[in-house]
Design an enzyme around this catalytic site. Structure first.
Site, PDB file in Angstrom:
ATOM      1  N   GLU A   1       0.997  -1.212  -0.106  1.00 51.43           N
ATOM      2  CA  GLU A   1       0.078   0.015   0.100  1.00 51.43           C
ATOM      3  C   GLU A   1       0.815   1.272  -0.069  1.00 51.43           C
ATOM      4  OE1 GLU A   1      -2.685  -0.040   3.118  1.00 51.43           O
ATOM      5  OE2 GLU A   1      -3.810  -1.930   2.536  1.00 51.43           O
TER       6      GLU A   1
ATOM      7  N   GLU B   1      -5.301  -8.680   1.316  1.00 49.81           N
ATOM      8  CA  GLU B   1      -6.191  -8.205   2.467  1.00 49.81           C
ATOM      9  C   GLU B   1      -7.692  -7.842   2.265  1.00 49.81           C
ATOM     10  OE1 GLU B   1      -4.306  -4.712   4.540  1.00 49.81           O
ATOM     11  OE2 GLU B   1      -2.579  -5.524   4.220  1.00 49.81           O
TER      12      GLU B   1
HETATM   13  C1  GCO Z   1      -3.053  -2.071   5.466  1.00 48.62           C
HETATM   14  C2  GCO Z   1      -2.714  -2.463   6.328  1.00 48.62           C
HETATM   15  C3  GCO Z   1      -3.030  -3.173   7.310  1.00 48.62           C
HETATM   16  C4  GCO Z   1      -4.090  -2.471   8.299  1.00 48.62           C
HETATM   17  C5  GCO Z   1      -5.480  -2.994   7.562  1.00 48.62           C
HETATM   18  C6  GCO Z   1      -6.488  -2.456   8.449  1.00 48.62           C
HETATM   19  O1  GCO Z   1      -2.492  -2.554   4.681  1.00 48.62           O
HETATM   20  O2  GCO Z   1      -4.091  -1.161   5.449  1.00 48.62           O
HETATM   21  O3  GCO Z   1      -1.928  -3.501   5.686  1.00 48.62           O
HETATM   22  O4  GCO Z   1      -1.810  -2.885   8.224  1.00 48.62           O
HETATM   23  O5  GCO Z   1      -4.081  -2.985   9.466  1.00 48.62           O
HETATM   24  O6  GCO Z   1      -5.571  -2.397   6.354  1.00 48.62           O
HETATM   25  O7  GCO Z   1      -6.802  -1.018   8.521  1.00 48.62           O
END
Ligand code: GCO
Length: 446
Positions: free
Chosen positions: A169, A352
């Site tokens: 990200e 994710e």
């Molecule tokens: C993300 C993050 C996570 C967060 C999840 C929830 O990539 O944003 O990888 O670390 O914890 O997205 O907000």
């Protein structure tokens, strides 16, 4: 209740990969056995973290890693996505720190022994503080330091890794960290956000070149997050505002990676806020990828504004998670279909997806019905996107454990496993049990 999918869904085939995900700073703890990182510094400033917490203990994963891998194994999943802490494996001198490297090698070997595929993220936001002190992602040199770290660590890991992601990200690192300042290092300014984004993307491209050389057998790619932008009304002004937000917040990171250019709105930014791009940078950024990881949680609404290119509106009268994020799986399906139309995508992994819910242990168990419904809806969205022709190969639920949720601290619980931070006891939530049921009843449908 079980997770339900249409009978012949690819998601019920053994070849569809399931996993759970974590990130180093969010779970590891034992912060004194590595160099300080930007999140240590950010947490130390009052007001930055909702519960004034930090990553010093987190889930004590450094001490409990074997137990945690056993837990993953007991879930029956195919893969585990986790990240390497750059400040744990590289010293001030730029050389490997053997103690940190050994930790990850032991972890990798145990995963392999148990038949769990390691998906390794090389950067999940924990930049070494001494590199930040030299300008961090505002300094072009950081992209080359990242390349050097990737070169050393991938040689040390050899062939143990199934898949690498360069960055997790870059939107969050650049925009949240350097433009609006709600994440580490807490800087603000459009010029900073855009320059950091460019150096992160350059770092990605440089690292891809190293990965192809050092780990040619691994699946090598990047993880991008998308929060699809919707107009609040069908007025042309609101539609334009949402389109701008979509380019600014989402495609800013995808377009360079897939097409080697920034969205056209780059030319609308004040000249002094545009990133410095050197000749050849865009070709370096647009390296071929073996896969792209896509993270999705929610969508966002925008309206036109007289003074700004777009204005975000909070959703009302809709189902929200504990993060205040709308539950809307159709946007996930449509995002995947749209990305597949807009770009020539490599195979996709959902790296994710998940929800923070208000979980409580009652009589030793956690009945996290809202998370169960969330996962159910989003698995169906993945199924529908595959039916519509998107090549999606796997799904990772965020997260394995409740953990340090960045600026929200430990208050928001994303795990399918509950963590009692006093005792560090792990308890599988009901969602974890259902996930296991789904994963272990797959069959080969080919
Ligand atoms: C993300 C993050 C996570 C967060 C999840 C929830 O990539 O944003 O990888 O670390 O914890 O997205 O907000």
């Amino acid at each position: 209740m079980k997770f339900k999918l249409p009978e012949h869904s690819t998601l019920l085939d053994k070849s569809f990969l399931y996993g759970t995900a974590t990130a180093s700073f969010q779970i590891e703890g034992d912060s004194t056995s590595r160099l300080p990182c930007i999140w240590d510094t950010f947490c130390a400033t009052a007001g930055n973290i909702a519960d004034a917490s930090n990553g010093d203990q987190a889930c004590e994963h450094i001490a409990k890693w074997r137990e945690d891998i056993d837990l993953i194994h007991s879930l029956g999943v195919d893969a585990y996505r986790f990240s390497i802490s750059w400040p744990r494996v590289i010293g001030f001198d730029g050389k490997l720190n053997p103690q940190g490297v050994d930790f990850y090698i032991q972890l990798l070997e145990y995963l392999i022994e148990l038949g769990i595929k390691p998906f390794v993220t090389l950067y999940h936001w924990d930049l070494p503080q001494h590199i930040e002190d030299n300008g961090g992602w505002l300094n072009r040199q950081t992209a080359y330091l990242f390349r050097d770290y990737v070169d050393l660590i991938t040689q040390a890991f050899g062939e143990r890794v199934h898949s690498y992601a360069t960055l997790n990200e870059p939107f969050c690192s650049a925009y949240l960290g350097y433009e609006v300042g709600i994440h580490a290092p807490g800087l603000t300014g459009q010029d900073k956000g855009k320059q950091a984004a460019h150096h992160l993307l350059l770092a990605h491209g440089l690292a891809m070149q190293v990965l192809r050389k050092n780990s040619p057998k691994a699946l090598n790619g990047i993880v991008l997050n998308f929060t699809p932008a919707y107009p609040v009304s069908d007025s042309q002004a609101d539609i334009n505002a949402a389109a701008y937000a979509d380019d600014y917040l989402n495609h800013w990171y995808a377009e360079p990676v897939f097409n080697g250019c920034y969205p056209e709105i780059l030319n609308q930014l004040p000249a002094e806020n545009r990133p410095q791009i050197e000749e050849g940078d865009m070709q370096i950024i647009a390296q071929p990828l073996d896969y792209v990881g896509i993270n999705y949680y929610t969508r966002a609404f925008y309206k036109a504004d007289d003074n700004l290119p777009y204005c975000a509106i909070s959703p009302k009268g809709v189902e929200l998670t504990a993060m205040g994020w709308e539950v809307y799986p159709d946007a996930f399906r449509d995002l995947l279909i749209d990305l597949n139309k807009r770009y020539t995508l490599p195979p996709v992994y959902i790296t994710e997806n998940g929800a923070a819910t208000d979980d409580e242990i009652i009589d030793g168990s956690v009945d996290d019905q809202q998370r169960i419904n969330y996962i159910q809806g989003h698995l169906l969205a993945v199924h529908q996107a595959i039916e519509a022709g998107v090549d999606i190969q796997g799904y990772f639920v965020w997260s394995l454990l409740d953990n340090f949720e960045w600026a929200e601290g430990y208050v928001k619980r994303f795990g399918i496993v509950y963590v009692d931070y006093q005792t560090q006891q792990r308890t599988k939530k009901r969602s974890a049990e259902l996930f296991t049921e789904l994963v272990t009843t797959r069959i080969n449908q080919a």
